[in-house]
Each structure stands twice: as C-alpha cells, then as structure tokens.
Design a protein around this motif. Structure first.
Motif, PDB file in Angstrom:
ATOM      1  N   ASP A  68      21.416  -0.364  -2.306  1.00 49.36           N
ATOM      2  CA  ASP A  68      21.117  -1.397  -1.315  1.00 49.36           C
ATOM      3  C   ASP A  68      19.721  -1.207  -0.728  1.00 49.36           C
ATOM      4  N   PHE A  69      19.338   0.054  -0.478  1.00 52.81           N
ATOM      5  CA  PHE A  69      18.011   0.321   0.066  1.00 52.81           C
ATOM      6  C   PHE A  69      16.924  -0.089  -0.922  1.00 52.81           C
ATOM      7  N   GLY A  70      17.180   0.096  -2.217  1.00 57.12           N
ATOM      8  CA  GLY A  70      16.229  -0.350  -3.223  1.00 57.12           C
ATOM      9  C   GLY A  70      16.054  -1.861  -3.186  1.00 57.12           C
ATOM     10  N   ALA A  71      17.162  -2.579  -3.069  1.00 61.27           N
ATOM     11  CA  ALA A  71      17.099  -4.044  -2.998  1.00 61.27           C
ATOM     12  C   ALA A  71      16.420  -4.498  -1.707  1.00 61.27           C
ATOM     13  N   LEU A  72      16.725  -3.844  -0.608  1.00 65.64           N
ATOM     14  CA  LEU A  72      16.082  -4.184   0.663  1.00 65.64           C
ATOM     15  C   LEU A  72      14.578  -3.945   0.598  1.00 65.64           C
ATOM     16  N   HIS A  73      14.204  -2.833  -0.002  1.00 61.35           N
ATOM     17  CA  HIS A  73      12.788  -2.502  -0.088  1.00 61.35           C
ATOM     18  C   HIS A  73      12.033  -3.492  -0.973  1.00 61.35           C
ATOM     19  N   CYS A  82       4.545   9.386   7.101  1.00 60.71           N
ATOM     20  CA  CYS A  82       4.603   8.186   7.941  1.00 60.71           C
ATOM     21  C   CYS A  82       5.210   7.026   7.141  1.00 60.71           C
ATOM     22  N   ALA A  83       4.844   6.939   5.868  1.00 64.28           N
ATOM     23  CA  ALA A  83       5.403   5.887   5.009  1.00 64.28           C
ATOM     24  C   ALA A  83       6.909   6.064   4.835  1.00 64.28           C
ATOM     25  N   ALA A  84       7.359   7.303   4.615  1.00 63.85           N
ATOM     26  CA  ALA A  84       8.797   7.565   4.466  1.00 63.85           C
ATOM     27  C   ALA A  84       9.540   7.216   5.754  1.00 63.85           C
ATOM     28  N   ASN A  85       8.947   7.531   6.901  1.00 60.71           N
ATOM     29  CA  ASN A  85       9.578   7.179   8.176  1.00 60.71           C
ATOM     30  C   ASN A  85       9.608   5.669   8.390  1.00 60.71           C
ATOM     31  N   THR A  86       8.599   4.977   7.885  1.00 60.67           N
ATOM     32  CA  THR A  86       8.592   3.514   7.951  1.00 60.67           C
ATOM     33  C   THR A  86       9.774   2.961   7.166  1.00 60.67           C
ATOM     34  N   ILE A  87      10.006   3.518   5.980  1.00 62.03           N
ATOM     35  CA  ILE A  87      11.172   3.109   5.169  1.00 62.03           C
ATOM     36  C   ILE A  87      12.465   3.387   5.938  1.00 62.03           C
ATOM     37  N   GLN A  88      12.563   4.579   6.536  1.00 60.12           N
ATOM     38  CA  GLN A  88      13.768   4.943   7.286  1.00 60.12           C
ATOM     39  C   GLN A  88      14.035   3.943   8.405  1.00 60.12           C
ATOM     40  N   ASN A  89      13.002   3.605   9.163  1.00 66.35           N
ATOM     41  CA  ASN A  89      13.180   2.646  10.263  1.00 66.35           C
ATOM     42  C   ASN A  89      13.648   1.290   9.752  1.00 66.35           C
ATOM     43  N   TYR A  90      13.040   0.822   8.675  1.00 57.65           N
ATOM     44  CA  TYR A  90      13.410  -0.488   8.125  1.00 57.65           C
ATOM     45  C   TYR A  90      14.873  -0.491   7.687  1.00 57.65           C
ATOM     46  N   GLY A 133       3.886  -6.817   6.666  1.00 55.47           N
ATOM     47  CA  GLY A 133       5.093  -7.368   7.290  1.00 55.47           C
ATOM     48  C   GLY A 133       6.214  -6.352   7.380  1.00 55.47           C
ATOM     49  N   PHE A 134       6.428  -5.580   6.324  1.00 58.11           N
ATOM     50  CA  PHE A 134       7.449  -4.532   6.294  1.00 58.11           C
ATOM     51  C   PHE A 134       7.138  -3.500   7.376  1.00 58.11           C
ATOM     52  N   TRP A 135       5.876  -3.079   7.460  1.00 55.01           N
ATOM     53  CA  TRP A 135       5.451  -2.088   8.443  1.00 55.01           C
ATOM     54  C   TRP A 135       5.677  -2.607   9.864  1.00 55.01           C
ATOM     55  N   ILE A 136       5.339  -3.856  10.098  1.00 52.05           N
ATOM     56  CA  ILE A 136       5.539  -4.455  11.426  1.00 52.05           C
ATOM     57  C   ILE A 136       7.029  -4.499  11.764  1.00 52.05           C
ATOM     58  N   GLU A 137       7.852  -4.958  10.830  1.00 53.20           N
ATOM     59  CA  GLU A 137       9.300  -5.034  11.064  1.00 53.20           C
ATOM     60  C   GLU A 137       9.919  -3.653  11.257  1.00 53.20           C
ATOM     61  N   SER A 138       9.253  -2.625  10.744  1.00 49.60           N
ATOM     62  CA  SER A 138       9.755  -1.252  10.850  1.00 49.60           C
ATOM     63  C   SER A 138       9.359  -0.577  12.147  1.00 49.60           C
ATOM     64  N   GLY A 139       8.588  -1.248  12.962  1.00 49.71           N
ATOM     65  CA  GLY A 139       8.228  -0.682  14.251  1.00 49.71           C
ATOM     66  C   GLY A 139       6.793  -0.196  14.353  1.00 49.71           C
ATOM     67  N   GLN A 140       5.979  -0.461  13.358  1.00 51.89           N
ATOM     68  CA  GLN A 140       4.555  -0.123  13.388  1.00 51.89           C
ATOM     69  C   GLN A 140       4.305   1.353  13.695  1.00 51.89           C
ATOM     70  N   CYS A 161       0.807  -1.219   0.000  1.00 48.86           N
ATOM     71  CA  CYS A 161       0.000   0.000   0.000  1.00 48.86           C
ATOM     72  C   CYS A 161       0.840   1.269   0.000  1.00 48.86           C
ATOM     73  N   GLY A 162       0.207   2.349  -0.449  1.00 55.30           N
ATOM     74  CA  GLY A 162       0.799   3.673  -0.401  1.00 55.30           C
ATOM     75  C   GLY A 162       1.798   3.921  -1.518  1.00 55.30           C
ATOM     76  N   ILE A 163       2.405   5.102  -1.477  1.00 56.08           N
ATOM     77  CA  ILE A 163       3.312   5.506  -2.554  1.00 56.08           C
ATOM     78  C   ILE A 163       4.571   4.651  -2.633  1.00 56.08           C
ATOM     79  N   PHE A 164       4.909   3.976  -1.537  1.00 51.45           N
ATOM     80  CA  PHE A 164       6.082   3.108  -1.533  1.00 51.45           C
ATOM     81  C   PHE A 164       5.718   1.628  -1.627  1.00 51.45           C
ATOM     82  N   ARG A 165       4.433   1.314  -1.715  1.00 53.03           N
ATOM     83  CA  ARG A 165       3.936  -0.066  -1.759  1.00 53.03           C
ATOM     84  C   ARG A 165       4.520  -0.891  -0.601  1.00 53.03           C
ATOM     85  N   ILE A 166       4.195  -0.453   0.611  1.00 51.15           N
ATOM     86  CA  ILE A 166       4.665  -1.094   1.836  1.00 51.15           C
ATOM     87  C   ILE A 166       3.688  -2.205   2.227  1.00 51.15           C
ATOM     88  N   THR A 167       4.228  -3.352   2.597  1.00 43.29           N
ATOM     89  CA  THR A 167       3.403  -4.477   3.041  1.00 43.29           C
ATOM     90  C   THR A 167       3.215  -4.432   4.560  1.00 43.29           C
TER      91      THR A 167
END
Length: 173
Positions: free
Chosen positions: A125-130, A99-107, A69-76, A61-67
């Motif tokens: 590397d961040f692209g591959a991780l994402h 909030c989505a950008a901060n989720t990416i930062q945390n991950y 699981g990703f959101w949970i691993e990023s600290g919710q 979901c969202g502009i970064f297509r965050i799942t």
C-alpha cells in the motif's frame, strides 16, 4: 539466482548504514513511522536504485523521487539549518536520505490506507501511495514500478524467512 553488482550493493549498503547511524539530519523528529526499513529500501531501490546523487527528474527529487506537493503534504520537514520558508528547504530535505525517509514516514502516517483491497495496510500500500498519491492509490501501478518493487519485496521476504530459519537452527544446536 539474482546477481548483484558489487559496487551497487556496496553503495546501497553504505547508504542504509548511513541512514541507520546518522540520525541527526532532520530538524523535526518523526515519531510515527509506519514504513519499515525494508519497505523504505524497496521504495528507494524502485525509484532510483538508491542513487544518492542530488538530482531531480520532472520535479521529483532525491533517492525516493519526492515531489514538492508530496513534501508539502508530509509537513515540510527541513534540515536543522533550514526553515520550511527557505527557498532550498524542499531540495535540501529530499536530497538528504534521512530527511527524505522521514518525509515518506509522515506521508504514510497521514494518508496510510488499504490501496490493494487486502484488508491490510502494509508496504504494498505504501508503494502505491508513494507512486500514485493518496487519492489514486487504488489504480494499477505502472508495470515498470510494480515489477521492480514487487521483486524487491519478495527478496526481502525471502531474506527474512532465511534469517528466521537460520536463527532457529542455531537455537537447536
């Protein structure tokens, strides 16, 4: 030469202006931010063209297509009026650009690693991780993702070089 559609460019610039000016959306303030704004822009451009419509595709979901699981691993992370236990907390956060950008930062702070073997941890590397996740980031990126992402990174590098050259010319005048 790359041609840009004025409407897409305007909406993209508007979105990032919004991100830069309006910083109060997330309830938690993220301190460690390893991902540059240019890198976030390329992730956004690659995933959705920075289309800010509130939409989910196959659970991303969202502009970064965050799942989820990703959101949970990023600290919710949540918006100010949500808690991580709220039914809509995930959807609300990842559909909010800040909030989505901060989720990416945390991950990336949590899982940042050298995915491509160049002894650096950077936007590639961040692209591959994402896209591939922290356990699979050394695998090959899907061609369509890599093509758009690398083209964006190259454009950002060229803009940065042009800006450096332009500013050094001004100092010599």
């Amino acid at each position: 030469m790359v041609a840009y559609h004025p409407i897409l460019l305007f909406s993209f610039l508007g979105l990032w202006s919004f991100l830069c000016i309006w910083r109060g959306a997330a309830a938690q303030d993220v301190v460690n931010k390893p991902v540059t704004e240019d890198c976030l822009e390329c992730l956004c451009e690659t995933q959705t063209g920075c289309n800010a419509s509130k939409i989910c595709v196959n659970g991303a979901c969202g502009i970064f297509r965050i799942t989820l699981g990703f959101w949970i691993e990023s600290g919710q992370l949540t918006l100010p009026n949500d808690t991580s236990l709220s039914v809509d907390a995930f959807i609300n956060c990842v559909n909010d650009p800040y909030c989505a950008a901060n989720t990416i930062q945390n991950y990336m702070h949590k899982y940042g690693q050298d995915c491509n073997g160049d002894d650096l941890i950077n936007c590639k590397d961040f692209g591959a991780l994402h896209k591939l996740g922290n356990l699979n980031c050394r695998a090959d990126l899907p061609y369509s993702f890599a093509k758009v992402f690398n083209k964006c990174l190259k454009r950002k590098e060229q803009q940065e070089a042009k800006n450096k050259n332009g500013s050094s010319d001004l100092t010599q005048i």
